[in-house]
Design a protein around this motif. Structure first.
Motif, PDB file in Angstrom:
ATOM      1  N   VAL A  16      27.913  11.025   0.593  1.00 34.87           N
ATOM      2  CA  VAL A  16      28.291   9.619   0.636  1.00 34.87           C
ATOM      3  C   VAL A  16      27.690   9.031   1.904  1.00 34.87           C
ATOM      4  O   VAL A  16      27.947   9.509   3.005  1.00 34.87           O
ATOM      5  CB  VAL A  16      29.822   9.440   0.619  1.00 34.87           C
ATOM      6  CG1 VAL A  16      30.182   7.957   0.650  1.00 34.87           C
ATOM      7  CG2 VAL A  16      30.415  10.108  -0.618  1.00 34.87           C
ATOM      8  N   CYS A  18      26.516   5.423   4.072  1.00 39.14           N
ATOM      9  CA  CYS A  18      26.795   3.998   4.256  1.00 39.14           C
ATOM     10  C   CYS A  18      25.614   3.358   4.975  1.00 39.14           C
ATOM     11  O   CYS A  18      25.137   3.884   5.988  1.00 39.14           O
ATOM     12  CB  CYS A  18      28.070   3.821   5.081  1.00 39.14           C
ATOM     13  SG  CYS A  18      28.516   2.088   5.324  1.00 39.14           S
ATOM     14  N   ARG A  43      28.823   9.293  12.615  1.00 36.63           N
ATOM     15  CA  ARG A  43      28.800   9.011  11.175  1.00 36.63           C
ATOM     16  C   ARG A  43      30.068   8.290  10.721  1.00 36.63           C
ATOM     17  O   ARG A  43      30.626   8.596   9.675  1.00 36.63           O
ATOM     18  CB  ARG A  43      28.562  10.294  10.390  1.00 36.63           C
ATOM     19  CG  ARG A  43      27.287  11.001  10.741  1.00 36.63           C
ATOM     20  CD  ARG A  43      27.037  12.263   9.956  1.00 36.63           C
ATOM     21  NE  ARG A  43      28.198  12.978   9.480  1.00 36.63           N
ATOM     22  CZ  ARG A  43      28.741  14.028  10.080  1.00 36.63           C
ATOM     23  NH1 ARG A  43      28.249  14.487  11.189  1.00 36.63           N
ATOM     24  NH2 ARG A  43      29.788  14.630   9.564  1.00 36.63           N
ATOM     25  N   THR A  44      30.529   7.335  11.527  1.00 40.62           N
ATOM     26  CA  THR A  44      31.749   6.604  11.190  1.00 40.62           C
ATOM     27  C   THR A  44      31.484   5.112  11.081  1.00 40.62           C
ATOM     28  O   THR A  44      30.575   4.562  11.711  1.00 40.62           O
ATOM     29  CB  THR A  44      32.861   6.825  12.235  1.00 40.62           C
ATOM     30  OG1 THR A  44      32.400   6.368  13.509  1.00 40.62           O
ATOM     31  CG2 THR A  44      33.271   8.281  12.307  1.00 40.62           C
ATOM     32  N   THR A  63      34.667   8.130   7.712  1.00 37.08           N
ATOM     33  CA  THR A  63      33.570   9.042   8.061  1.00 37.08           C
ATOM     34  C   THR A  63      32.720   9.308   6.820  1.00 37.08           C
ATOM     35  O   THR A  63      33.255   9.517   5.730  1.00 37.08           O
ATOM     36  CB  THR A  63      34.135  10.369   8.608  1.00 37.08           C
ATOM     37  OG1 THR A  63      34.964  10.079   9.734  1.00 37.08           O
ATOM     38  CG2 THR A  63      33.013  11.302   9.036  1.00 37.08           C
ATOM     39  N   TYR A  64      31.400   9.300   7.011  1.00 36.95           N
ATOM     40  CA  TYR A  64      30.436   9.496   5.926  1.00 36.95           C
ATOM     41  C   TYR A  64      29.505  10.656   6.268  1.00 36.95           C
ATOM     42  O   TYR A  64      29.486  11.139   7.392  1.00 36.95           O
ATOM     43  CB  TYR A  64      29.612   8.215   5.708  1.00 36.95           C
ATOM     44  CG  TYR A  64      30.454   7.053   5.260  1.00 36.95           C
ATOM     45  CD1 TYR A  64      30.670   6.812   3.909  1.00 36.95           C
ATOM     46  CD2 TYR A  64      31.053   6.197   6.179  1.00 36.95           C
ATOM     47  CE1 TYR A  64      31.449   5.751   3.482  1.00 36.95           C
ATOM     48  CE2 TYR A  64      31.843   5.136   5.760  1.00 36.95           C
ATOM     49  CZ  TYR A  64      32.036   4.917   4.418  1.00 36.95           C
ATOM     50  OH  TYR A  64      32.804   3.876   4.008  1.00 36.95           O
ATOM     51  N   ASP A  65      28.692  11.053   5.298  1.00 34.45           N
ATOM     52  CA  ASP A  65      27.688  12.083   5.553  1.00 34.45           C
ATOM     53  C   ASP A  65      26.579  11.558   6.457  1.00 34.45           C
ATOM     54  O   ASP A  65      26.009  12.309   7.231  1.00 34.45           O
ATOM     55  CB  ASP A  65      27.112  12.608   4.237  1.00 34.45           C
ATOM     56  CG  ASP A  65      28.152  13.369   3.443  1.00 34.45           C
ATOM     57  OD1 ASP A  65      28.658  14.380   3.968  1.00 34.45           O
ATOM     58  OD2 ASP A  65      28.473  12.951   2.324  1.00 34.45           O
ATOM     59  N   VAL A  67      25.359   7.486   8.374  1.00 42.92           N
ATOM     60  CA  VAL A  67      25.588   6.054   8.530  1.00 42.92           C
ATOM     61  C   VAL A  67      24.298   5.437   9.059  1.00 42.92           C
ATOM     62  O   VAL A  67      23.685   5.973   9.988  1.00 42.92           O
ATOM     63  CB  VAL A  67      26.763   5.784   9.507  1.00 42.92           C
ATOM     64  CG1 VAL A  67      26.896   4.314   9.812  1.00 42.92           C
ATOM     65  CG2 VAL A  67      28.063   6.326   8.918  1.00 42.92           C
TER      66      VAL A  67
END
Length: 160
Positions: A16, A18, A43-44, A63-65, A67
Motif C-alpha cells: 500500500v 501513498c 513512511r507515514t 503508515t504505508y509501505d 510514501v
C-alpha cells in the motif's frame, strides 16, 4: 522453479503506497493550506482536519509501505512502487496495480502522466517500456522461434 525464485515469490505481499499530488491552480487561488504531513523516511501520513486554518480534533497518523511527496518524479515512483511487481510478472506471476482515491487526487496523473514527455510518463507507459525492454533482452539471448505474448488490461471506473 529455482529455490531463490520460490523464496522471492513467497515473500511477496500486497503493498500500500501513498502519493501526494501538489496543489492545483484552484486550491492555490483559494489560498488553501495543507492538512496532510508526509514523512517519507518513516513512511507515514498524518492528517489533521482543519476548519478555517485551525486544527479540528487530534491528528491521525497512518503508515504505508512507501510514501511519496508532491515533488516525486514519475520514474522514481515507478521504480519504488511498481518495478518489483512488474519483475514478478515477467517471471510468470500475476500482478495488479490498483490506484484508488477521490476525484482529483492524482490517480490519472500517476498512472498515465504525459505520454509524449518521457520524464512525465506515468506507471502504465513506464511498465510497458520495462516489459518490452525485457522482451528485447530475452530475444537477443534466445533463438528467433521464441514468441512472447503480452496481455494487459486497464479499467477506469467513475462512481460520482
Amino acid at each position: 522453479m529455482a529455490q531463490n525464485e520460490n523464496a522471492e515469490a513467497s515473500s511477496e505481499t500486497v503493498m500500500v503506497v501513498c502519493r501526494m499530488r501538489p496543489f492545483n491552480k484552484k486550491e492555490i487561488g483559494e489560498n488553501r493550506g495543507p492538512c496532510i504531513d508526509l514523512d517519507t523516511q518513516a513512511r507515514t501520513v498524518t492528517i489533521t482536519l482543519k476548519e478555517k486554518g485551525e486544527a479540528k480534533g487530534p491528528p491521525q497518523t497512518f503508515t504505508y509501505d512507501s510514501v511519496h511527496g508532491e515533488d516525486t518524479v514519475q520514474i522514481d515512483f515507478y521504480n519504488t512502487a511498481c518495478r518489483k511487481l512488474v519483475d514478478s510478472v515477467l517471471r510468470g506471476y500475476n500482478g495488479t496495480i490498483f490506484a484508488y482515491g477521490q476525484t482529483g487526487c492524482g490517480k490519472t496523473w500517476t498512472m498515465q502522466g504525459v505520454l509524449d514527455v518521457p520524464e512525465l510518463r506515468g506507471v502504465i507507459p513506464n511498465a510497458f517500456d520495462h516489459i518490452f525492454q525485457h522482451i528485447g533482452e530475452q530475444a537477443q539471448e534466445q533463438d528467433a522461434s521464441t514468441k512472447h505474448l503480452v496481455r494487459g488490461s486497464y479499467l477506469e471506473i467513475y462512481n460520482e
